[in-house]
Scaffold this motif. Structure first.
Motif, PDB file in Angstrom:
ATOM      1  N   PRO A 130     -37.249   6.627   1.984  1.00 43.90           N
ATOM      2  CA  PRO A 130     -38.336   7.607   2.015  1.00 43.90           C
ATOM      3  C   PRO A 130     -39.324   7.340   0.879  1.00 43.90           C
ATOM      4  O   PRO A 130     -38.965   6.717  -0.126  1.00 43.90           O
ATOM      5  N   PRO A 131     -40.557   7.814   1.016  1.00 43.99           N
ATOM      6  CA  PRO A 131     -41.552   7.557  -0.024  1.00 43.99           C
ATOM      7  C   PRO A 131     -41.180   8.166  -1.377  1.00 43.99           C
ATOM      8  O   PRO A 131     -41.562   7.651  -2.414  1.00 43.99           O
ATOM      9  N   ARG A 132     -40.431   9.275  -1.355  1.00 47.58           N
ATOM     10  CA  ARG A 132     -39.951   9.890  -2.597  1.00 47.58           C
ATOM     11  C   ARG A 132     -38.449  10.084  -2.465  1.00 47.58           C
ATOM     12  O   ARG A 132     -37.938  10.283  -1.366  1.00 47.58           O
ATOM     13  N   PRO A 133     -37.712  10.035  -3.584  1.00 50.64           N
ATOM     14  CA  PRO A 133     -36.252  10.116  -3.483  1.00 50.64           C
ATOM     15  C   PRO A 133     -35.762  11.498  -3.054  1.00 50.64           C
ATOM     16  O   PRO A 133     -36.306  12.513  -3.458  1.00 50.64           O
ATOM     17  N   PHE A 134     -34.736  11.507  -2.203  1.00 58.71           N
ATOM     18  CA  PHE A 134     -34.020  12.739  -1.860  1.00 58.71           C
ATOM     19  C   PHE A 134     -33.166  13.118  -3.070  1.00 58.71           C
ATOM     20  O   PHE A 134     -32.985  12.328  -3.996  1.00 58.71           O
ATOM     21  N   THR A 135     -32.610  14.312  -3.039  1.00 59.36           N
ATOM     22  CA  THR A 135     -31.742  14.774  -4.115  1.00 59.36           C
ATOM     23  C   THR A 135     -30.580  13.808  -4.337  1.00 59.36           C
ATOM     24  O   THR A 135     -30.216  13.510  -5.476  1.00 59.36           O
ATOM     25  N   HIS A 136     -30.006  13.288  -3.244  1.00 53.76           N
ATOM     26  CA  HIS A 136     -28.869  12.368  -3.359  1.00 53.76           C
ATOM     27  C   HIS A 136     -29.300  11.037  -3.983  1.00 53.76           C
ATOM     28  O   HIS A 136     -28.536  10.412  -4.713  1.00 53.76           O
ATOM     29  N   ASP A 137     -30.537  10.608  -3.692  1.00 50.06           N
ATOM     30  CA  ASP A 137     -31.068   9.392  -4.320  1.00 50.06           C
ATOM     31  C   ASP A 137     -31.280   9.624  -5.814  1.00 50.06           C
ATOM     32  O   ASP A 137     -31.008   8.745  -6.638  1.00 50.06           O
ATOM     33  N   LEU A 138     -31.754  10.818  -6.158  1.00 44.24           N
ATOM     34  CA  LEU A 138     -31.948  11.165  -7.564  1.00 44.24           C
ATOM     35  C   LEU A 138     -30.609  11.148  -8.302  1.00 44.24           C
ATOM     36  O   LEU A 138     -30.506  10.603  -9.405  1.00 44.24           O
ATOM     37  N   PHE A 139     -29.574  11.707  -7.677  1.00 41.92           N
ATOM     38  CA  PHE A 139     -28.243  11.674  -8.282  1.00 41.92           C
ATOM     39  C   PHE A 139     -27.805  10.230  -8.523  1.00 41.92           C
ATOM     40  O   PHE A 139     -27.291   9.895  -9.593  1.00 41.92           O
ATOM     41  N   LYS A 140     -28.028   9.359  -7.551  1.00 45.14           N
ATOM     42  CA  LYS A 140     -27.654   7.939  -7.686  1.00 45.14           C
ATOM     43  C   LYS A 140     -28.412   7.301  -8.847  1.00 45.14           C
ATOM     44  O   LYS A 140     -27.834   6.560  -9.653  1.00 45.14           O
ATOM     45  N   ASN A 141     -29.706   7.580  -8.944  1.00 43.67           N
ATOM     46  CA  ASN A 141     -30.512   7.003 -10.026  1.00 43.67           C
ATOM     47  C   ASN A 141     -30.024   7.469 -11.401  1.00 43.67           C
ATOM     48  O   ASN A 141     -29.930   6.673 -12.342  1.00 43.67           O
ATOM     49  N   ILE A 142     -29.712   8.767 -11.511  1.00 42.05           N
ATOM     50  CA  ILE A 142     -29.211   9.300 -12.788  1.00 42.05           C
ATOM     51  C   ILE A 142     -27.841   8.690 -13.106  1.00 42.05           C
ATOM     52  O   ILE A 142     -27.580   8.275 -14.238  1.00 42.05           O
TER      53      ILE A 142
ATOM     54  N   ILE B  92     -20.633  12.973   1.236  1.00 43.75           N
ATOM     55  CA  ILE B  92     -20.803  11.796   2.101  1.00 43.75           C
ATOM     56  C   ILE B  92     -22.178  11.172   1.890  1.00 43.75           C
ATOM     57  O   ILE B  92     -22.321   9.944   1.860  1.00 43.75           O
ATOM     58  N   ALA B  93     -23.221  12.001   1.720  1.00 45.10           N
ATOM     59  CA  ALA B  93     -24.560  11.466   1.438  1.00 45.10           C
ATOM     60  C   ALA B  93     -24.542  10.662   0.135  1.00 45.10           C
ATOM     61  O   ALA B  93     -25.223   9.644   0.018  1.00 45.10           O
ATOM     62  N   ILE B  94     -23.749  11.099  -0.833  1.00 48.29           N
ATOM     63  CA  ILE B  94     -23.605  10.358  -2.092  1.00 48.29           C
ATOM     64  C   ILE B  94     -22.770   9.096  -1.870  1.00 48.29           C
ATOM     65  O   ILE B  94     -23.112   8.017  -2.357  1.00 48.29           O
ATOM     66  N   ALA B  95     -21.685   9.216  -1.108  1.00 54.18           N
ATOM     67  CA  ALA B  95     -20.806   8.060  -0.856  1.00 54.18           C
ATOM     68  C   ALA B  95     -21.566   6.904  -0.212  1.00 54.18           C
ATOM     69  O   ALA B  95     -21.370   5.747  -0.601  1.00 54.18           O
ATOM     70  N   VAL B  96     -22.437   7.203   0.753  1.00 59.35           N
ATOM     71  CA  VAL B  96     -23.159   6.098   1.414  1.00 59.35           C
ATOM     72  C   VAL B  96     -24.130   5.418   0.450  1.00 59.35           C
ATOM     73  O   VAL B  96     -24.392   4.230   0.575  1.00 59.35           O
ATOM     74  N   ARG B  97     -24.621   6.146  -0.528  1.00 59.89           N
ATOM     75  CA  ARG B  97     -25.525   5.543  -1.505  1.00 59.89           C
ATOM     76  C   ARG B  97     -24.783   4.655  -2.507  1.00 59.89           C
ATOM     77  O   ARG B  97     -25.329   3.685  -2.995  1.00 59.89           O
ATOM     78  N   PHE B  98     -23.542   5.002  -2.803  1.00 57.65           N
ATOM     79  CA  PHE B  98     -22.738   4.209  -3.734  1.00 57.65           C
ATOM     80  C   PHE B  98     -21.842   3.201  -3.008  1.00 57.65           C
ATOM     81  O   PHE B  98     -21.110   2.467  -3.655  1.00 57.65           O
ATOM     82  N   GLU B  99     -21.884   3.208  -1.694  1.00 57.06           N
ATOM     83  CA  GLU B  99     -20.995   2.386  -0.871  1.00 57.06           C
ATOM     84  C   GLU B  99     -19.542   2.643  -1.257  1.00 57.06           C
ATOM     85  O   GLU B  99     -18.722   1.731  -1.347  1.00 57.06           O
TER      86      GLU B  99
END
Length: 196
Positions: A55-67, A111-118
Motif C-alpha cells: 500500500p502507498p502508506r503502511p498499515f498498522t501491522h507494517d508499522l509494527f514490523k518496521n518498529i 496472523i497479519a503480523i506473522a505473514v509480515r515476519f514470515e
C-alpha cells in the motif's frame, strides 16, 4: 500444550456476519481446516501481504514490523491457544536479544503480523479438535461463503473486464486506499486466473 502448525488456505466473505471475512487455516500435516471470522481491515491487511501488494502508506501491522526491525525484535511464532465462547485468543511469541516474550493478540492481528515476519502459525491441538473441520466434511459456512463471493455484485461483474483492466483497477484502488474494492478485485483476478 500440544500445538500443530497451520497455514493460510484463504479468505472469503462470511455470509453470517455483515462486513466480516472467514479466514481459513489448514493443518499442515493433517486434514483439518479452522475457520476464524475476522474484520474487514484485518482481512485486507493479510490479503495485501499475501499478494505482495504494497500500500502507498503502511498499515498498522507494517508499522509494527518496521518498529520491531528497528529495535531488533523478532517474531518467532504465532500461537492460537484458547477458545472461549466462540472467541479465539492468540499470542505473538517474540525474541529480543535472547529474551522471549509472549504478547496477547487477536488471532487476526497475530496472523497479519506473522505473514509480515514470515513466522510460523500454530494452533493448539485442543482447539483443532473442538473447532476444526475435517477435509471430507462440508462445513456449514464453506459452500455459502464461496457461492456468495462468486456472485457478489460489483462493478467488475456488471461488464466483463480483461485481466489487464482488472490489474489496472486494482492498482488504482490501492493507490486511492480503497482496500475493500482492492480485495474484491483481487478475488475477481484470482477467479479469472483459475478458470479453465
Amino acid at each position: 500444550m500440544n500445538k500443530l502448525q497451520v497455514d493460510i488456505l484463504g479468505l472469503s466473505t462470511s455470509p453470517h456476519t455483515n462486513g466480516a471475512y472467514a479466514l481459513i487455516l489448514y493443518e499442515v500435516e493433517g486434514k483439518r481446516k479452522l475457520p476464524i471470522i475476522i474484520g474487514g481491515f484485518e482481512a485486507q491487511a493479510i490479503a495485501l501481504k499475501l499478494e505482495n501488494i504494497k500500500p502507498p502508506r503502511p498499515f498498522t501491522h507494517d508499522l509494527f514490523k518496521n518498529i520491531a526491525d528497528t529495535y531488533q525484535l523478532r517474531v518467532v511464532e504465532v500461537v492460537i491457544d484458547e477458545l472461549h465462547n466462540e472467541t479465539f485468543y492468540a499470542k505473538v511469541i517474540c525474541d529480543q536479544g535472547g529474551e522471549v516474550r509472549e504478547i496477547d493478540a487477536r488471532p487476526s492481528d497475530a496472523i497479519a503480523i506473522a505473514v509480515r515476519f514470515e513466522a510460523p502459525i500454530f494452533v493448539s491441538e485442543d482447539i483443532l479438535n473442538e473447532a476444526g473441520i475435517r477435509e471430507e466434511e462440508k462445513g456449514e459456512d464453506e459452500e455459502p461463503a464461496a457461492a456468495e463471493s462468486q456472485s457478489a455484485p460489483g462493478p467488475a461483474s456488471e461488464a466483463p473486464l480483461s485481466l489487464d483492466d482488472l490489474q489496472k483497477k486494482l492498482e488504482e484502488a490501492i493507490n486511492n486506499e480503497e482496500y475493500e474494492e482492492a480485495a474484491r478485485l483481487r478475488d475477481e483476478i484470482s477467479r479469472l486466473k483459475t478458470k479453465p
